[in-house]
Design an enzyme around this catalytic site. Structure first.
Site, PDB file in Angstrom:
ATOM      1  N   ASP A  78      31.914  36.572  28.638  1.00  0.00           N
ATOM      2  CA  ASP A  78      32.804  36.701  29.785  1.00  0.00           C
ATOM      3  C   ASP A  78      33.770  35.516  29.785  1.00  0.00           C
ATOM      4  O   ASP A  78      33.636  34.575  30.568  1.00  0.00           O
ATOM      5  CB  ASP A  78      31.966  36.720  31.070  1.00  0.00           C
ATOM      6  CG  ASP A  78      32.761  37.190  32.283  1.00  0.00           C
ATOM      7  OD1 ASP A  78      33.913  37.609  32.104  1.00  0.00           O
ATOM      8  OD2 ASP A  78      32.230  37.128  33.400  1.00  0.00           O
ATOM      9  N   GLU A 128      42.433  44.652  30.673  1.00  0.00           N
ATOM     10  CA  GLU A 128      42.542  45.130  32.048  1.00  0.00           C
ATOM     11  C   GLU A 128      43.905  45.724  32.391  1.00  0.00           C
ATOM     12  O   GLU A 128      44.946  45.188  32.035  1.00  0.00           O
ATOM     13  CB  GLU A 128      42.251  43.946  32.981  1.00  0.00           C
ATOM     14  CG  GLU A 128      42.173  44.321  34.440  1.00  0.00           C
ATOM     15  CD  GLU A 128      41.545  43.203  35.247  1.00  0.00           C
ATOM     16  OE1 GLU A 128      42.135  42.831  36.274  1.00  0.00           O
ATOM     17  OE2 GLU A 128      40.480  42.705  34.853  1.00  0.00           O
ATOM     18  N   LYS A 164      40.000  48.355  31.173  1.00  0.00           N
ATOM     19  CA  LYS A 164      39.286  47.884  32.364  1.00  0.00           C
ATOM     20  C   LYS A 164      40.041  48.316  33.619  1.00  0.00           C
ATOM     21  O   LYS A 164      41.222  47.977  33.797  1.00  0.00           O
ATOM     22  CB  LYS A 164      39.190  46.359  32.294  1.00  0.00           C
ATOM     23  CG  LYS A 164      38.032  45.748  33.039  1.00  0.00           C
ATOM     24  CD  LYS A 164      37.946  44.280  32.648  1.00  0.00           C
ATOM     25  CE  LYS A 164      36.895  43.548  33.431  1.00  0.00           C
ATOM     26  NZ  LYS A 164      36.914  42.109  33.107  1.00  0.00           N
ATOM     27  N   THR A 221      35.319  48.372  36.523  1.00  0.00           N
ATOM     28  CA  THR A 221      34.925  47.063  37.037  1.00  0.00           C
ATOM     29  C   THR A 221      34.975  47.047  38.568  1.00  0.00           C
ATOM     30  O   THR A 221      35.273  48.058  39.197  1.00  0.00           O
ATOM     31  CB  THR A 221      35.829  45.971  36.425  1.00  0.00           C
ATOM     32  OG1 THR A 221      35.357  44.686  36.800  1.00  0.00           O
ATOM     33  CG2 THR A 221      37.270  46.132  36.872  1.00  0.00           C
ATOM     34  N   PHE A 252      28.874  44.101  39.637  1.00  0.00           N
ATOM     35  CA  PHE A 252      29.012  42.658  39.835  1.00  0.00           C
ATOM     36  C   PHE A 252      27.813  42.079  40.589  1.00  0.00           C
ATOM     37  O   PHE A 252      27.705  42.228  41.810  1.00  0.00           O
ATOM     38  CB  PHE A 252      30.301  42.367  40.610  1.00  0.00           C
ATOM     39  CG  PHE A 252      31.529  42.304  39.747  1.00  0.00           C
ATOM     40  CD1 PHE A 252      31.599  42.986  38.551  1.00  0.00           C
ATOM     41  CD2 PHE A 252      32.616  41.561  40.138  1.00  0.00           C
ATOM     42  CE1 PHE A 252      32.734  42.920  37.752  1.00  0.00           C
ATOM     43  CE2 PHE A 252      33.764  41.484  39.348  1.00  0.00           C
ATOM     44  CZ  PHE A 252      33.823  42.169  38.160  1.00  0.00           C
TER      45      PHE A 252
END
Length: 332
Positions: A18, A100, A136, A160, A182
């Site tokens: 990450d 993303e 993403k 996400t 998350f």
């Protein structure tokens, strides 16, 4: 010699980095990597990546021409920069990189689809197969519907900002490749809501949420992969050992790599299949009802989109400043 926690974790879970920092990836050799505007912003300010940033800005200016305003150039450069970093990352890792879509498009299905196709086109133009890219997208209803269309085109998606079971079920029904629930952000919400300073790892609300989603998927045979994300501590990671994937910061990867001891598997497909879990039919009305009733998921999704959008604006500001420096230097 005892194995480290990281070595043991890799035997049952795919470890993802990450970070946007290539040096960290070279150190920990994850299979996959995931980035976002905050991570790219941090990397873009490192001296070792200055050349990538500068060349991306210059190419964007050349493509759009001198008449284009700074904002147009910067927006194109951001998209190109995300792909440029993705290409560098793919030289290091053996698996996939997540790139993303602009978070400001999270409630616009058509714009999300168009942006995703543009990103994939850039990768393919650079000779990279779309199988190595995950697009993403935020887990809004519109984002999930966009992902369903993209998946049918062979464009794989990583959904996400996922906080609730309703989001996870909608993603699975849409045939999404991977979701990123998350963990740490859920913990943050509950700590603030309850006033508690801490939770035991086995009682951590984020851990329990991902465990519920994982068991639901395995119970009903959904192929969508579960990738726990946004960790606050080592205990959250060890409690999710066995999850399909976990995306982990360099700091926590370092802790895993320097810690020894037994790491038992906590999540297992066979165990999930034996559980008494009720299937929930999912449509837009059900999604919206469950989302409205889940205050944590509603608030964290909204907060997350705003946060990603703000990070994107900060990156655009940084790029505008750098473009001005480059063009001022050239004109002097």
């Amino acid at each position: 010699m005892s194995q480290t926690l990281l070595e043991q974790l890799r035997q049952m879970t795919v470890v993802v980095a990450d970070t946007g920092d290539m040096q960290s990836m070279e150190k920990f050799t994850p299979r996959d990597a995931t980035t976002n505007p905050s991570l790219i912003t941090a990397a873009a300010q490192m001296p070792e990546y200055e050349e990538i940033v500068d060349s991306t800005l210059k190419k964007a200016r050349k493509e759009l021409g001198e008449a284009a305003d700074t904002q147009e150039v910067v927006q194109l450069a951001f998209e190109r920069l995300a792909v440029a970093f993705g290409l560098k990352i793919l030289d290091i890792i053996s698996g996939r990189v997540s790139t993303e879509v602009d978070a400001r498009l999270s409630y616009d299905m058509e714009a999300t689809i168009a942006k995703a196709r543009a990103i994939i086109a850039q990768y393919e133009e650079a000779g990279v197969s779309r199988d190595r890219i995950l697009i993403k997208i935020a887990s809004t209803w519109e984002g999930i519907q966009a992902a369903e269309i993209l998946e049918k085109e062979g464009i794989h998606c990583n959904l996400t900002l996922l906080f609730g079971l309703h989001q996870a079920i909608a993603c699975a029904e849409a045939g999404v490749t991977l979701i990123s629930p998350f963990v740490g952000r859920i913990l943050d919400w509950y700590k603030k809501e309850t006033g508690r300073e801490s939770y035991a790892s086995s009682e951590d609300p984020g851990v329990l949420s991902v465990t519920t989603i994982y068991n639901y998927y395995k119970k009903f045979g959904y192929p969508t992969e579960v990738m726990g994300a946004s960790f606050r501590n080592l205990g959250e990671i060890t409690e999710l050992a066995g999850c399909d994937l976990l995306t982990i910061s360099p700091k926590l990867l370092g802790e895993l790599d320097s810690t020894t001891g037994d790491l038992p598997r906590k999540l297992c497909p066979e165990a999930a299949q034996e559980m008494a879990i009720e299937k929930i039919p999912m449509d837009k009305a059900t999604f919206e009802k469950m989302h409205a009733e889940d205050r944590m998921a509603s608030e964290k999704l909204d907060e997350g989109i705003k946060g990603f959008s703000k990070a994107l604006e900060q990156l655009e500001s940084l790029l505008a400043e750098r473009l001005n420096q480059l063009e001022t230097t050239v004109s002097v």
